[in-house]
Design a protein around this motif. Structure first.
Motif, mmCIF file in Angstrom:
data_model
loop_
_atom_site.group_PDB
_atom_site.id
_atom_site.type_symbol
_atom_site.label_atom_id
_atom_site.label_comp_id
_atom_site.label_asym_id
_atom_site.label_seq_id
_atom_site.Cartn_x
_atom_site.Cartn_y
_atom_site.Cartn_z
ATOM 1 N N VAL A 144 2.783 6.152 -2.606
ATOM 2 C CA VAL A 144 3.933 6.953 -3.019
ATOM 3 C C VAL A 144 3.946 7.127 -4.537
ATOM 4 C CG1 VAL A 144 6.445 6.891 -3.165
ATOM 5 C CG2 VAL A 144 5.335 6.416 -1.004
ATOM 6 N N LEU A 145 3.581 6.075 -5.243
ATOM 7 C CA LEU A 145 3.544 6.149 -6.705
ATOM 8 C C LEU A 145 2.507 7.176 -7.163
ATOM 9 C CD1 LEU A 145 4.529 4.867 -9.405
ATOM 10 C CD2 LEU A 145 2.558 3.357 -9.259
ATOM 11 N N THR A 168 0.819 -1.214 0.000
ATOM 12 C CA THR A 168 0.000 0.000 0.000
ATOM 13 C C THR A 168 0.848 1.258 0.000
ATOM 14 O OG1 THR A 168 -0.092 -0.182 2.385
ATOM 15 C CG2 THR A 168 -1.947 -1.045 1.166
ATOM 16 N N LEU A 169 1.958 1.200 0.751
ATOM 17 C CA LEU A 169 2.837 2.361 0.802
ATOM 18 C C LEU A 169 3.357 2.681 -0.591
ATOM 19 C CD1 LEU A 169 4.522 4.415 2.411
ATOM 20 C CD2 LEU A 169 6.260 2.648 2.667
ATOM 21 N N GLY A 170 3.722 1.621 -1.339
ATOM 22 C CA GLY A 170 4.248 1.809 -2.687
ATOM 23 C C GLY A 170 3.218 2.460 -3.588
ATOM 24 N N LEU A 171 1.988 1.976 -3.510
ATOM 25 C CA LEU A 171 0.924 2.531 -4.347
ATOM 26 C C LEU A 171 0.705 4.011 -4.022
ATOM 27 C CD1 LEU A 171 -1.302 1.628 -6.404
ATOM 28 C CD2 LEU A 171 -2.841 1.743 -4.472
ATOM 29 N N VAL A 210 1.274 9.659 -5.505
ATOM 30 C CA VAL A 210 1.671 11.017 -5.122
ATOM 31 C C VAL A 210 2.788 11.542 -6.030
ATOM 32 C CG1 VAL A 210 2.698 12.394 -3.288
ATOM 33 C CG2 VAL A 210 0.909 10.769 -2.749
ATOM 34 N N THR A 211 3.718 10.658 -6.381
ATOM 35 C CA THR A 211 4.805 11.095 -7.257
ATOM 36 C C THR A 211 4.270 11.472 -8.642
ATOM 37 O OG1 THR A 211 6.238 9.569 -6.083
ATOM 38 C CG2 THR A 211 7.097 10.474 -8.126
ATOM 39 N N LEU A 212 3.264 10.721 -9.087
ATOM 40 C CA LEU A 212 2.705 11.005 -10.410
ATOM 41 C C LEU A 212 1.758 12.203 -10.385
ATOM 42 C CD1 LEU A 212 1.965 7.401 -11.751
ATOM 43 C CD2 LEU A 212 3.769 8.963 -12.472
ATOM 44 N N VAL A 225 8.687 3.888 6.537
ATOM 45 C CA VAL A 225 8.299 5.139 7.194
ATOM 46 C C VAL A 225 9.230 5.434 8.366
ATOM 47 C CG1 VAL A 225 6.430 6.355 8.368
ATOM 48 C CG2 VAL A 225 5.910 4.800 6.511
ATOM 49 N N PHE A 276 10.695 3.008 -2.226
ATOM 50 C CA PHE A 276 9.593 3.968 -2.326
ATOM 51 C C PHE A 276 10.052 5.325 -1.802
ATOM 52 C CE2 PHE A 276 6.740 0.109 -1.234
ATOM 53 C CZ PHE A 276 6.958 -0.402 -2.487
ATOM 54 N N VAL A 315 0.366 6.453 6.750
ATOM 55 C CA VAL A 315 1.505 6.531 5.854
ATOM 56 C C VAL A 315 1.386 7.752 4.931
ATOM 57 C CG1 VAL A 315 2.669 5.244 4.045
ATOM 58 C CG2 VAL A 315 1.741 4.041 5.994
ATOM 59 N N LEU A 347 3.813 10.727 4.745
ATOM 60 C CA LEU A 347 5.020 10.725 3.902
ATOM 61 C C LEU A 347 4.765 11.558 2.658
ATOM 62 C CD1 LEU A 347 6.793 7.310 3.488
ATOM 63 C CD2 LEU A 347 7.571 9.366 4.637
ATOM 64 N N ALA A 348 3.517 11.570 2.197
ATOM 65 C CA ALA A 348 3.162 12.294 0.989
ATOM 66 C C ALA A 348 2.759 13.729 1.315
ATOM 67 C CB ALA A 348 2.018 11.583 0.276
ATOM 68 N N ALA A 349 3.285 14.234 2.411
ATOM 69 C CA ALA A 349 3.080 15.629 2.778
ATOM 70 C C ALA A 349 1.630 15.968 3.083
ATOM 71 C CB ALA A 349 3.612 16.573 1.702
ATOM 72 N N PHE A 401 10.383 8.641 -3.929
ATOM 73 C CA PHE A 401 9.552 9.767 -3.504
ATOM 74 C C PHE A 401 10.413 11.011 -3.276
ATOM 75 C CE2 PHE A 401 7.438 12.149 -0.032
ATOM 76 C CZ PHE A 401 6.342 12.562 -0.756
ATOM 77 N N VAL A 457 4.190 10.736 13.489
ATOM 78 C CA VAL A 457 5.212 9.708 13.376
ATOM 79 C C VAL A 457 6.361 10.207 12.494
ATOM 80 C CG1 VAL A 457 5.688 7.356 12.618
ATOM 81 C CG2 VAL A 457 3.487 7.903 13.655
ATOM 82 N N ILE A 481 10.207 3.341 -7.480
ATOM 83 C CA ILE A 481 8.915 2.992 -6.869
ATOM 84 C C ILE A 481 8.289 1.812 -7.605
ATOM 85 C CG2 ILE A 481 6.635 3.851 -6.241
ATOM 86 C CD1 ILE A 481 7.767 6.666 -6.270
ATOM 87 N N THR A 505 7.240 -3.390 3.778
ATOM 88 C CA THR A 505 7.552 -2.107 3.155
ATOM 89 C C THR A 505 7.154 -0.916 4.025
ATOM 90 O OG1 THR A 505 5.422 -2.063 2.044
ATOM 91 C CG2 THR A 505 7.239 -3.023 0.828
ATOM 92 N N ILE A 544 7.508 -1.908 -6.152
ATOM 93 C CA ILE A 544 6.179 -2.534 -6.165
ATOM 94 C C ILE A 544 6.243 -3.877 -6.896
ATOM 95 C CG2 ILE A 544 3.798 -2.335 -6.980
ATOM 96 C CD1 ILE A 544 3.951 0.637 -6.598
#
Lengths: 258, 213
Positions: free
Chosen positions: A75-76, A70-73, A78-80, B157, B167, A159, A162-164, B171, A172, B179, B153, B183
């Motif tokens: 982050v992906l 889920t974290l990867g998804l 958000v990056t896109l 954090v 990731f 999480v 992390l994506a602001a 990021f 955390v 990323i 993963t 995945i």
């Protein structure tokens, strides 16, 4: 170093980036994405379960949903799409869909065929069969799907920091950046997220339990009536039905990857 | 693609770390929950209450558990032990249920036949009950393994996420390739592990194909 120092300090609770606001954001992300996911997944699940098409899709989506980090998804996405709240909501909604979709499709497809056929024989339209027979029968299972999805979303929303974005994960992530001194802050975030997650889980769990009990009571009444009719007690059938409802629960076995 | 060509050593290292962090908890949890699950099963209906109560642990988000572990274990935040212990706790909670369900799936007739043939409790357990319970237990194991591989993963954090670090890397640099690679590798690892258990199940337990899993 007192672990609860961050939580105990009332100053940390107030303000636009205080704990109270973080809890509000966390609940807002969770609620909004669950609502969006429920609308999409229930509509799709009803269509798949009722017309019995594309069931392979549900199995595939729910298997993949379990393996996707889920974290990867998040982050992906958000990056896109850039950081902020919208991409986070999008990612959380995507993650919440598989459990609800799976539960709805299974619940509708495995709704008591006797009841469904009876309602058709009574001249109900497809829409009436769905809303008055299949959906009420599938409801307990849909609630457990929602429960699994809420677990997934509450933890992934952490999480999101992390994506602001906001939410309790902020505590955390910000705490971690402070090093050793930030530990009370990280701890505060962790404890609060855990409390929210467990509370939501218990509430939905109780709801699901209540619904299942109500249904099993009606089932028992049915069986008793059959025996009264003088027909042979239907042990084989009721055993098969029990096995069936058990397997229906298995389909929505808890799964979460955050 | 430049990044990819010079990052293979890093990717290899993270993959190995990822495998360790996800499989060690599974092995530990298997041992613990076989014992716990058997004991729970012996308590009969009481097991349901205990399973529901311990199920609450599973509702705690992993990030919260990762963060609290140093406090409970007295370790440092970046110690991999935190991740391993936290995931062992989750896996044990999930597997307990499968173990109990597995023992419950053993037909009463088989159990009674074993007793009638003069099997002692231990021999009956290992020669009859366990082999018949394994198919259900292994379906539970598949879920646990796949979930663990994805969950590791999240450790990213707090700076300890094996492939999850990719990731973070992607990021922070606004670069999508790490990323996507992360995945993909996590999903491939999950798929392979899942397939492997399925293969073992079908090869070693040919009778399991009759069980609806």
């Amino acid at each position: 170093m007192n672990l609860f120092s961050y939580l105990a300090d009332t100053q940390n609770w107030a303000g636009a980036d205080g704990i109270t606001a973080r809890i509000g954001q966390h609940l807002a992300y969770t609620g909004l994405s669950l609502l969006l996911a429920a609308v999409i997944a229930i509509a799709l699940g009803v269509a798949i379960g009722h017309f019995r098409v594309g069931q392979f899709l549900v199995v595939g989506v729910s298997n993949a949903g379990r393996a996707i980090p889920t974290l990867g998804l998040l982050v992906l996405v958000v990056t896109l799409m850039g950081s902020g709240v919208t991409p986070v909501l999008f990612a959380l909604t995507v993650l919440a869909i598989p459990p609800i979709l799976n539960a709805t499709a299974t619940g509708i497809a495995e709704a008591d065929p006797g009841a469904v056929q009876a309602s058709r024989a009574m001249g109900m339209t497809s829409w009436q069969v769905i809303t008055q027979v299949e959906l009420p029968l599938a409801f307990p299972l849909i609630v457990s799907g929602l429960r699994n999805a809420s677990l997934q979303v509450v933890s992934t929303a952490t999480v999101a920091a992390l994506a602001a974005a906001g939410g309790l994960g902020r505590l955390v992530v910000d705490g971690q950046r402070l090093g050793e001194d930030g530990y009370p802050q990280m701890f505060a975030g962790a404890v609060l997220v855990a409390v929210i997650a467990v509370t939501i889980d218990i509430l939905l769990g109780l709801l699901a339990f209540g619904l299942r009990r109500r249904r099993s009571r009606t089932n028992r009444a049915e069986t008793a009536r059959t025996i009264d009719d003088g027909r042979a007690p239907t042990t084989e059938i009721s055993r098969a039905r029990r096995a069936e409802s058990h397997s229906a629960e298995d389909h929505s076995a808890e799964s979460r990857s955050t | 693609m430049n990044w990819l060509s010079r990052s293979w050593p890093l990717i290899g290292e993270l993959t190995a770390q990822h495998a360790l962090l996800s499989f060690a908890p599974v092995l530990l949890a298997m041992v613990i929950s076989l014992i716990l699950g058997y004991l729970l099963h012996r308590t009969g209906r009481f097991a349901n209450i205990l399973l529901a109560a311990t199920g609450v642990v599973y509702a705690i988000p992993s990030i919260a558990l990762f963060v609290t572990m140093p406090l409970i274990l007295g370790t440092r935040i970046l110690d991999p032990i935190n991740i391993i212990v936290a995931l062992t706790v989750y896996s044990t909670v999930l597997l307990n249920r499968s173990v109990v369900d597995g023992f419950r799936s053993v037909p009463e007739e088989a159990r009674q036949a074993a007793t009638a043939m003069g099997f002692g409790t231990l021999r009956r357990l290992f020669a009859v009950e366990l082999p018949l319970a394994l198919p259900v237990m292994l379906s539970g194991l598949r879920v646990v393994v796949v979930t663990n591989i994805a969950m590791v993963t999240v450790g990213a954090v707090i700076g300890m996420g094996a492939l999850g670090q990719l990731f973070d890397l992607g990021f922070n640099s606004g670069y999508v390739v790490p990323i996507v690679v992360g995945i993909a590798l996590v999903m491939i690892m999950a798929l392979l592990a899942d397939g492997l258990i399925l293969l073992i199940k079908n090869l070693l337990l040919p009778w399991s194909r009759r069980v609806r899993a």
